[in-house]
Scaffold this active site. Structure first.
Site, PDB file in Angstrom:
ATOM      1  N   ARG A 261       5.552  -3.585 -17.659  1.00 30.95           N
ATOM      2  CA  ARG A 261       5.467  -4.516 -17.615  1.00 30.95           C
ATOM      3  C   ARG A 261       4.616  -5.609 -16.754  1.00 30.95           C
ATOM      4  O   ARG A 261       3.686  -4.701 -15.855  1.00 30.95           O
ATOM      5  CB  ARG A 261       8.015  -5.755 -17.025  1.00 30.95           C
ATOM      6  CG  ARG A 261       9.155  -4.599 -16.640  1.00 30.95           C
ATOM      7  CD  ARG A 261       9.343  -5.323 -18.468  1.00 30.95           C
ATOM      8  NE  ARG A 261      11.159  -5.114 -18.075  1.00 30.95           N
ATOM      9  CZ  ARG A 261      10.994  -4.131 -18.482  1.00 30.95           C
ATOM     10  NH1 ARG A 261      10.233  -2.935 -18.655  1.00 30.95           N
ATOM     11  NH2 ARG A 261      12.456  -3.826 -18.784  1.00 30.95           N
TER      12      ARG A 261
ATOM     13  N   ARG B  41      -2.881 -13.552  -4.171  1.00 36.61           N
ATOM     14  CA  ARG B  41      -1.495 -13.610  -4.674  1.00 36.61           C
ATOM     15  C   ARG B  41      -1.021 -15.245  -4.182  1.00 36.61           C
ATOM     16  O   ARG B  41      -1.439 -15.379  -3.036  1.00 36.61           O
ATOM     17  CB  ARG B  41      -0.623 -12.535  -5.058  1.00 36.61           C
ATOM     18  CG  ARG B  41      -1.945 -12.204  -6.191  1.00 36.61           C
ATOM     19  CD  ARG B  41      -0.830 -10.872  -6.536  1.00 36.61           C
ATOM     20  NE  ARG B  41       0.328 -11.552  -8.353  1.00 36.61           N
ATOM     21  CZ  ARG B  41       1.399 -10.241  -7.791  1.00 36.61           C
ATOM     22  NH1 ARG B  41       1.991  -9.487  -7.116  1.00 36.61           N
ATOM     23  NH2 ARG B  41       2.584 -10.575  -8.360  1.00 36.61           N
TER      24      ARG B  41
ATOM     25  N   ASN C 209       2.890   2.311  -0.931  1.00 36.98           N
ATOM     26  CA  ASN C 209       3.079   0.993  -1.514  1.00 36.98           C
ATOM     27  C   ASN C 209       5.264   0.469  -0.966  1.00 36.98           C
ATOM     28  O   ASN C 209       5.642   0.629  -2.447  1.00 36.98           O
ATOM     29  CB  ASN C 209       3.109   1.230  -3.227  1.00 36.98           C
ATOM     30  CG  ASN C 209       2.575  -0.105  -3.525  1.00 36.98           C
ATOM     31  OD1 ASN C 209       3.389  -1.233  -2.903  1.00 36.98           O
ATOM     32  ND2 ASN C 209       2.254  -0.623  -4.612  1.00 36.98           N
TER      33      ASN C 209
ATOM     34  N   HIS D 259      -1.954  -1.296  -2.351  1.00 35.52           N
ATOM     35  CA  HIS D 259      -1.205  -2.519  -3.398  1.00 35.52           C
ATOM     36  C   HIS D 259      -2.338  -2.958  -4.341  1.00 35.52           C
ATOM     37  O   HIS D 259      -3.238  -1.944  -4.099  1.00 35.52           O
ATOM     38  CB  HIS D 259      -0.927  -3.593  -2.604  1.00 35.52           C
ATOM     39  CG  HIS D 259      -0.339  -4.236  -1.519  1.00 35.52           C
ATOM     40  ND1 HIS D 259       0.895  -3.340  -1.391  1.00 35.52           N
ATOM     41  CD2 HIS D 259      -0.568  -3.466   0.066  1.00 35.52           C
ATOM     42  CE1 HIS D 259       1.614  -3.873   0.155  1.00 35.52           C
ATOM     43  NE2 HIS D 259       0.781  -3.524   1.162  1.00 35.52           N
TER      44      HIS D 259
ATOM     45  N   TYR E   6      -0.219  -5.314 -13.192  1.00 35.18           N
ATOM     46  CA  TYR E   6       0.191  -4.034 -12.680  1.00 35.18           C
ATOM     47  C   TYR E   6      -0.642  -2.890 -13.260  1.00 35.18           C
ATOM     48  O   TYR E   6      -0.909  -1.670 -13.363  1.00 35.18           O
ATOM     49  CB  TYR E   6       1.486  -4.217 -12.404  1.00 35.18           C
ATOM     50  CG  TYR E   6       1.684  -4.426 -11.308  1.00 35.18           C
ATOM     51  CD1 TYR E   6       2.824  -5.614 -12.021  1.00 35.18           C
ATOM     52  CD2 TYR E   6       1.463  -5.184  -9.918  1.00 35.18           C
ATOM     53  CE1 TYR E   6       3.080  -6.464 -10.646  1.00 35.18           C
ATOM     54  CE2 TYR E   6       1.883  -5.822  -9.028  1.00 35.18           C
ATOM     55  CZ  TYR E   6       2.856  -6.349  -9.295  1.00 35.18           C
ATOM     56  OH  TYR E   6       3.388  -7.443  -8.570  1.00 35.18           O
TER      57      TYR E   6
ATOM     58  N   PRO F 296      10.393  -0.729  -4.619  1.00 32.86           N
ATOM     59  CA  PRO F 296      11.119  -2.197  -5.608  1.00 32.86           C
ATOM     60  C   PRO F 296      10.547  -2.123  -6.385  1.00 32.86           C
ATOM     61  O   PRO F 296       9.659  -2.761  -6.867  1.00 32.86           O
ATOM     62  CB  PRO F 296      12.403  -2.526  -4.677  1.00 32.86           C
ATOM     63  CG  PRO F 296      11.186  -2.912  -3.494  1.00 32.86           C
ATOM     64  CD  PRO F 296      10.678  -1.529  -3.422  1.00 32.86           C
ATOM     65  N   ASN F 297      11.346  -2.342  -7.840  1.00 33.16           N
ATOM     66  CA  ASN F 297      10.318  -2.487  -9.304  1.00 33.16           C
ATOM     67  C   ASN F 297       9.073  -1.538 -10.009  1.00 33.16           C
ATOM     68  O   ASN F 297       8.292  -1.472 -10.593  1.00 33.16           O
ATOM     69  CB  ASN F 297      10.261  -3.823  -9.302  1.00 33.16           C
ATOM     70  CG  ASN F 297      11.277  -4.991  -8.879  1.00 33.16           C
ATOM     71  OD1 ASN F 297      12.034  -5.103  -9.837  1.00 33.16           O
ATOM     72  ND2 ASN F 297      11.327  -4.891  -8.152  1.00 33.16           N
TER      73      ASN F 297
ATOM     74  N   GLU G  20      -1.615   2.766   3.457  1.00 33.11           N
ATOM     75  CA  GLU G  20      -0.352   1.467   2.802  1.00 33.11           C
ATOM     76  C   GLU G  20      -1.464   1.036   0.955  1.00 33.11           C
ATOM     77  O   GLU G  20      -2.783   1.190   1.672  1.00 33.11           O
ATOM     78  CB  GLU G  20      -0.479   0.175   3.183  1.00 33.11           C
ATOM     79  CG  GLU G  20      -0.020  -1.445   2.426  1.00 33.11           C
ATOM     80  CD  GLU G  20       0.538  -2.302   3.746  1.00 33.11           C
ATOM     81  OE1 GLU G  20       0.330  -1.832   4.946  1.00 33.11           O
ATOM     82  OE2 GLU G  20       0.845  -3.178   2.976  1.00 33.11           O
TER      83      GLU G  20
ATOM     84  N   ALA H 257       7.700  -5.270  -2.450  1.00 34.15           N
ATOM     85  CA  ALA H 257       8.146  -6.451  -2.173  1.00 34.15           C
ATOM     86  C   ALA H 257       8.243  -6.532  -0.293  1.00 34.15           C
ATOM     87  O   ALA H 257       8.165  -6.926   0.586  1.00 34.15           O
ATOM     88  CB  ALA H 257       9.082  -6.981  -2.577  1.00 34.15           C
TER      89      ALA H 257
HETATM   90  O1  LIG Z   1       0.490  -5.297  -6.052  1.00 33.67           O
HETATM   91  C1  LIG Z   1       1.210  -5.142  -5.529  1.00 33.67           C
HETATM   92  O2  LIG Z   1       1.162  -3.135  -5.655  1.00 33.67           O
HETATM   93  C2  LIG Z   1       2.739  -5.030  -4.541  1.00 33.67           C
HETATM   94  O3  LIG Z   1       2.797  -3.934  -3.162  1.00 33.67           O
HETATM   95  C3  LIG Z   1       3.515  -4.850  -5.887  1.00 33.67           C
HETATM   96  C4  LIG Z   1       4.586  -5.280  -5.456  1.00 33.67           C
HETATM   97  C5  LIG Z   1       5.311  -6.102  -6.390  1.00 33.67           C
HETATM   98  C6  LIG Z   1       6.283  -4.990  -7.296  1.00 33.67           C
HETATM   99  C7  LIG Z   1       7.211  -4.615  -8.463  1.00 33.67           C
HETATM  100  O4  LIG Z   1       5.953  -3.524  -9.445  1.00 33.67           O
HETATM  101  C8  LIG Z   1       6.049  -4.099 -10.760  1.00 33.67           C
HETATM  102  C9  LIG Z   1       5.567  -3.510 -11.692  1.00 33.67           C
HETATM  103  C10 LIG Z   1       5.672  -3.198 -13.203  1.00 33.67           C
HETATM  104  C11 LIG Z   1       6.468  -4.489 -13.550  1.00 33.67           C
HETATM  105  C12 LIG Z   1       7.303  -5.441 -12.932  1.00 33.67           C
HETATM  106  C13 LIG Z   1       7.131  -5.274 -11.104  1.00 33.67           C
HETATM  107  C14 LIG Z   1       4.659  -6.785  -4.804  1.00 33.67           C
HETATM  108  O5  LIG Z   1       5.684  -6.882  -4.903  1.00 33.67           O
HETATM  109  C15 LIG Z   1       3.835  -6.673  -3.860  1.00 33.67           C
HETATM  110  O6  LIG Z   1       3.654  -8.474  -3.105  1.00 33.67           O
HETATM  111  C16 LIG Z   1       2.642  -6.101  -3.835  1.00 33.67           C
END
Ligand SMILES: O=C(O)[C@]1(O)C[C@H](CCCOc2ccccc2)[C@@H](O)[C@H](O)C1
Length: 149
Positions: free
Chosen positions: A18, A108, A75, A101, A23, A10-11, A99, A78
């Protein structure tokens, strides 16, 4: 031809648009294209899937057996920190997975420090930015070649 399935949770469809300070600016499309290019150089195909919905990710993992997927790179975003369902789906199909990230989750919020998947992964790539996907594909290719020798 060996096949990798790249799953993003997700996201991650927002990647590159963003929160670049966390990221980066590489888009998910860029990541997927790079993974496909790397694997193609080794006669390995890479299928890609992104969903914001846990059940869709579970469904795609379950379909991987029938689709003759040899390795999964995931990946879970969340869902890393919440999803027993994704853990159980990966266990059910018995396909090796890495996996990934993008950020260093251990630097974090504490709720990001636990993964429901890591102890079952062939490996984890954490905090290397989107290069982590390239590292994961290269490692999957090596493991697939090792398995075919
Ligand atoms: O660091 C990672 O790859 C995460 O899997 C990213 C997740 C978040 C993915 C959302 O990615 C976005 C990318 C751009 C803008 C907003 C969100 C976060 O919830 C994990 O704890 C770590």
């Amino acid at each position: 031809m060996p096949s990798i399935l790249l799953i993003n949770g997700p996201n991650l469809n927002l990647l590159g648009t963003r929160e670049p300070h966390i990221y980066g600016t590489t888009t998910l499309q860029d990541v997927e294209n790079t993974c496909r290019k790397i694997s193609a150089q080794h006669n390995v195909t890479t299928e890609t899937f992104q969903s914001n919905h846990e059940g869709e990710i579970v469904d795609r993992i379950q379909q991987a057996r029938g689709n003759k997927i040899d390795f999964i790179i995931i990946n879970p975003a969340a869902y890393t920190h919440t999803s027993v369902a994704i853990r159980d789906a990966l266990a059910a199909v018995s396909i090796p997975f890495i996996e990934v990230h993008i950020a260093n989750v251990y630097a974090r919020e504490s709720f990001r420090h636990h993964s429901y998947l890591s102890d079952k992964a062939a490996g984890c790539v954490i905090g290397l930015g989107t290069f982590g996907y390239e590292a994961a594909v290269q490692s999957a290719i090596l493991q697939l070649k090792r398995g075919s020798n």
